[in-house]
Design a protein around this motif. Structure first.
Motif, mmCIF file in Angstrom:
data_model
loop_
_atom_site.group_PDB
_atom_site.id
_atom_site.type_symbol
_atom_site.label_atom_id
_atom_site.label_comp_id
_atom_site.label_asym_id
_atom_site.label_seq_id
_atom_site.Cartn_x
_atom_site.Cartn_y
_atom_site.Cartn_z
ATOM 1 N N ASN A 192 -25.564 103.601 -54.550
ATOM 2 C CA ASN A 192 -25.541 103.906 -53.116
ATOM 3 C C ASN A 192 -25.197 102.674 -52.284
ATOM 4 N N LEU B 123 -21.396 102.197 -52.533
ATOM 5 C CA LEU B 123 -20.664 103.147 -51.692
ATOM 6 C C LEU B 123 -20.787 102.784 -50.215
ATOM 7 N N MET B 124 -21.951 102.341 -49.807
ATOM 8 C CA MET B 124 -22.115 101.913 -48.418
ATOM 9 C C MET B 124 -21.252 100.690 -48.104
ATOM 10 N N PHE C 293 -18.366 100.013 -49.574
ATOM 11 C CA PHE C 293 -16.998 100.541 -49.459
ATOM 12 C C PHE C 293 -16.765 101.157 -48.083
ATOM 13 N N GLU C 294 -17.718 101.968 -47.651
ATOM 14 C CA GLU C 294 -17.557 102.661 -46.372
ATOM 15 C C GLU C 294 -17.593 101.694 -45.193
ATOM 16 N N ARG C 295 -18.453 100.723 -45.278
ATOM 17 C CA ARG C 295 -18.580 99.764 -44.168
ATOM 18 C C ARG C 295 -17.320 98.910 -44.009
ATOM 19 N N PHE D 73 -14.340 99.764 -45.045
ATOM 20 C CA PHE D 73 -13.153 100.608 -44.983
ATOM 21 C C PHE D 73 -13.030 101.336 -43.650
ATOM 22 N N GLN D 74 -13.965 101.161 -42.764
ATOM 23 C CA GLN D 74 -13.917 101.862 -41.481
ATOM 24 C C GLN D 74 -12.714 101.405 -40.664
ATOM 25 N N HIS E 258 -6.356 96.691 -48.803
ATOM 26 C CA HIS E 258 -7.811 96.798 -48.707
ATOM 27 C C HIS E 258 -8.445 95.502 -49.194
ATOM 28 N N VAL F 118 -12.305 95.184 -48.540
ATOM 29 C CA VAL F 118 -13.164 95.881 -49.495
ATOM 30 C C VAL F 118 -13.237 95.101 -50.797
ATOM 31 N N CYS G 161 -16.947 93.451 -51.408
ATOM 32 C CA CYS G 161 -17.713 94.322 -52.313
ATOM 33 C C CYS G 161 -17.535 93.952 -53.780
ATOM 34 N N THR H 299 -17.097 105.440 -58.825
ATOM 35 C CA THR H 299 -16.990 104.072 -58.313
ATOM 36 C C THR H 299 -15.748 103.376 -58.857
#
Length: 326
Positions: A187, A190-191, A193-195, A197-198, A209, A212, A216, A257
């Motif tokens: 988790n 994934l957070m 990646f999302e943070r 990638f916004q 990217h 990322v 990460c 992932t």
């Protein structure tokens, strides 16, 4: 005559008597006039008393049949066991379908699976089987379909195929510590990646990217290292001939992932063993040169001694020698 036939006869007999009396009146073409006096009261009152007695007997017989059950019907204790298994099966089936994608079977449905197992044990246990109605025989072996057995086999096969036992504790009371650590780190990844990638649009070919990949990278390495560690622990705990994979929840999470890291973000992790590999390769490459050089330096050098051959003198010198002595 069986109890069911007796009940049917008793329920139909009052109607037959009433129809017979009505048919007699219709056969005469006129409605019989009401009779008064003791004679009329005796005829009508006797029929009414007979009908009431038959209805009371039918009611008593029906209550007795409801208490014992008709042939093929389940006793109350067996019916309760069947309803309990049905309710737990419905909850487990709904949980399995809802957790199909992404795969969350083991972590979401282990309580429902444990409930189904307990309900089946209650059926096969000797609690209700000591009575006249054998619940296990009635629910598990009374027909050709054996639906309860088929459902239990399906649940057990699905649970075994998913290898959920590798994600749970020994008594299946909850998730193991390693599984909890992996899911938490998953988790977190994934957070991350999302943070990072916004605000970027997903384009598998041309998007850059780097944020990322750079921010990460360490989290992804930790997740990958933990996954490899769990695999080694599983191999050590299982038979060497048969490799036991991890539970489907962990495998699916790692596959998601890696797919995001390599395909979606086009990231790569540099190999940390590059320097040792280059050093070992260089040593192996120069090993023959070192061997021959050391052999040359440590070997004894023998001096070459030239041996002049005895050559045969020419014919002219022989003639001169002969002329000298003649």
């Amino acid at each position: 005559m069986g109890p069911a036939a007796r009940l049917l006869c008793l329920l139909l007999l009052p109607g037959s008597l009433l129809g017979l009396s009505a048919g007699q009146g219709l056969g005469l073409g006129r409605r019989p006039p009401p009779q008064s006096g003791p004679e009329g009261w005796g005829l009508g009152g006797g029929r009414r008393l007979l009908s009431l007695e038959l209805l009371e007997e039918a009611e008593d017989l029906s209550l007795a049949l409801l208490g014992t059950g008709l042939p093929g019907q389940l006793p109350p204790e067996c019916r309760e066991l069947l309803v309990g298994f049905a309710n737990s099966s419905v909850r487990l089936t709904g949980c399995l379908v809802r957790s199909a994608r992404p795969v969350r079977l083991c972590q979401s449905c282990y309580r429902h699976f444990q409930s189904v197992t307990e309900q089946l044990e209650n059926i096969t246990r000797a609690v209700g089987n000591s009575s006249e109605s054998n619940c296990a025989k009635s629910l598990l072996m009374s027909d050709r379909v054996q639906l309860v057995v088929i459902l239990s086999q399906f649940f057990n096969s699905t649970w075994k195929t998913a290898n959920c036992a590798n994600c749970l504790k020994n008594n299946s009371e909850g998730l193991s510590n390693s599984t909890i650590d992996f899911l938490d780190l998953f988790n977190t990844t994934l957070m991350c990646f999302e943070r990072n990638f916004q605000g970027q649009a997903i384009n598998l070919v041309s998007s850059n990217h780097t944020e990322v990949c750079r921010n990460c990278s360490q989290t992804y390495r930790n997740l990958n290292a933990l996954y490899n560690k769990m695999q080694k622990m599983t191999r050590q705990g299982s038979d060497s001939e048969h490799r036991t994979p991890l539970c489907i929840d962990v495998e699916d999470a790692m596959n998601i992932t890696r797919r995001l890291w390599s395909r979606t973000f086009n990231c790569s992790v540099p190999c940390s063993d590059t320097v040792p590999v280059i050093a070992v390769s260089s040593f192996i490459l120069f090993l023959p040169v070192i061997f021959y050089l050391s052999s040359f330096l440590h070997s004894k050098q023998k001096k070459r001694i030239l041996i002049l051959p005895n050559r045969i003198q020419s014919n002219a010198s022989l003639v001169n020698i002969q002329e000298k002595y003649s």
